[in-house]
Design a protein around this motif. Structure first.
Motif, PDB file in Angstrom:
ATOM      1  N   GLU A 157       0.826  -1.204   0.000  1.00 45.95           N
ATOM      2  CA  GLU A 157       0.000   0.000   0.000  1.00 45.95           C
ATOM      3  C   GLU A 157       0.864   1.260   0.000  1.00 45.95           C
TER       4      GLU A 157
ATOM      5  N   LYS B 280      -5.012   2.252  -0.910  1.00 43.14           N
ATOM      6  CA  LYS B 280      -5.499   1.280   0.066  1.00 43.14           C
ATOM      7  C   LYS B 280      -5.999   0.065  -0.698  1.00 43.14           C
TER       8      LYS B 280
ATOM      9  N   SER C  93     -10.292  -3.307   2.535  1.00 43.45           N
ATOM     10  CA  SER C  93     -11.121  -2.694   3.575  1.00 43.45           C
ATOM     11  C   SER C  93     -11.509  -3.776   4.563  1.00 43.45           C
TER      12      SER C  93
END
Length: 314
Positions: A55, A61, A64
């Protein structure tokens, strides 16, 4: 923007490791970092650190967190897709080296749909073997919904058959070879075999062999049936197996919908009969789909040429 792209490319080339990509693909498949770490034989903290490094390097990103584990973000899905493609290409390279070591002149993996399986594909393979007698060939049969993801991931080199109308078209290269139509066929024993000027009303008492729900042709069939007073066949069999379909048509009074190219030989031999009813849907291009010219091996390019040669003789 250019500077950021150059910076990320530089980091990827100098720091990205295949082990990181393997982890990324495993996490995407498992939906859980701990399970993915166990699969790769590393600790969970080490796996978490590897993802964090990715990342940082790509400045996005990748996952999640949810109460059920982790799900890829749009950035994660993109990198996972490219990771799968990289591993498929590595596997293909190893397989091609092995084939060459055994004396084969390259390797090509072909996906085929029903429209190409009985005529075009065998002729193209015959052309290819004339040009490259020792080429290694693998054939996988299925629908576009099955074959196209494998094409995009690098497991398949080319797909031959009806070209997809909408889905996948923006991600692949397509070449049309010829246009084909859908023909209604029955077994030689069918009450409608040999009958002139068959109407749709004549067909309604009989069962149908239909393409799978996810195909464009099936959507066209369903739309047509709805337009015919919400017609529902008394029997419907969903199948893409040509051998099974032919046997069913010869054994029972069913009606099949197949590309005219596919049934031509069996109709000529009397194994099946053309129904004298003009199918009001189903015209479409038959062709070849592949990722890009640069994705094809020399054997893949040779097979594409062989396809065009076979199509020109039709």
């Amino acid at each position: 923007m250019i500077a950021k792209h150059s910076r990320i490319v530089d980091r990827a080339l100098t720091r990205l490791k295949l082990r990181q990509l393997r982890l990324l693909v495993a996490v995407g498949r498992q939906g859980n970092i701990q399970n993915a770490a166990r699969e790769l034989g590393i600790s969970q903290p080490a796996a978490t650190k590897m993802i964090q490094d990715l990342e940082l390097d790509f400045e996005v990103k990748l996952f999640s967190r949810t109460n059920r584990g982790v799900i890829p973000t749009v950035f994660g899905e993109t990198l996972i897709r490219h990771g799968k493609l990289i591993f498929a290409q590595v596997s293909n390279a190893a397989q091609e080296l092995d084939d060459l070591n055994e004396g084969n002149s390259g390797r090509v993996v072909i996906g085929t749909l029903l429209a190409a399986s009985t005529g075009l594909l065998p002729e193209a393979i015959d052309n290819l073997l004339t040009d490259r007698p020792k080429v290694a060939i693998k054939i996988t049969e299925g629908t576009n919904e099955v074959l196209m993801p494998s094409l995009l991931s690098g497991e398949i080199d080319l797909v031959v058959g009806r070209l997809p109308a909408h889905r996948f078209r923006d991600k692949i290269t397509q070449e049309t070879l010829f246009d084909d139509r859908i023909q209604a066929v029955v077994g030689p024993q069918h009450p409608l075999a040999g009958k002139k000027a068959v109407t749709f009303e004549d067909t309604t008492p009989y069962g149908w062999i239909l393409p799978p729900l996810e195909t464009t042709l099936r959507r066209q069939v369903d739309h047509f049936f709805v337009s015919q007073n919400q017609y529902i066949p008394p029997v419907s069999i969903e199948s893409v197996s040509y051998l099974a379909n032919r046997a069913l048509l010869q054994a029972r009074d069913l009606i099949g919908l197949m590309p005219a190219e596919v049934v031509a030989h069996d109709v000529e031999r009397g194994n099946m009969c053309d129904l004298d009813w003009s199918v009001p849907f189903g015209w479409g291009p038959v062709g070849v789909s592949y990722r890009s010219d640069t994705s094809l091996s020399p054997a893949g390019h040779a097979f594409k040429r062989a396809l065009h040669q076979a199509a020109e003789r039709r």
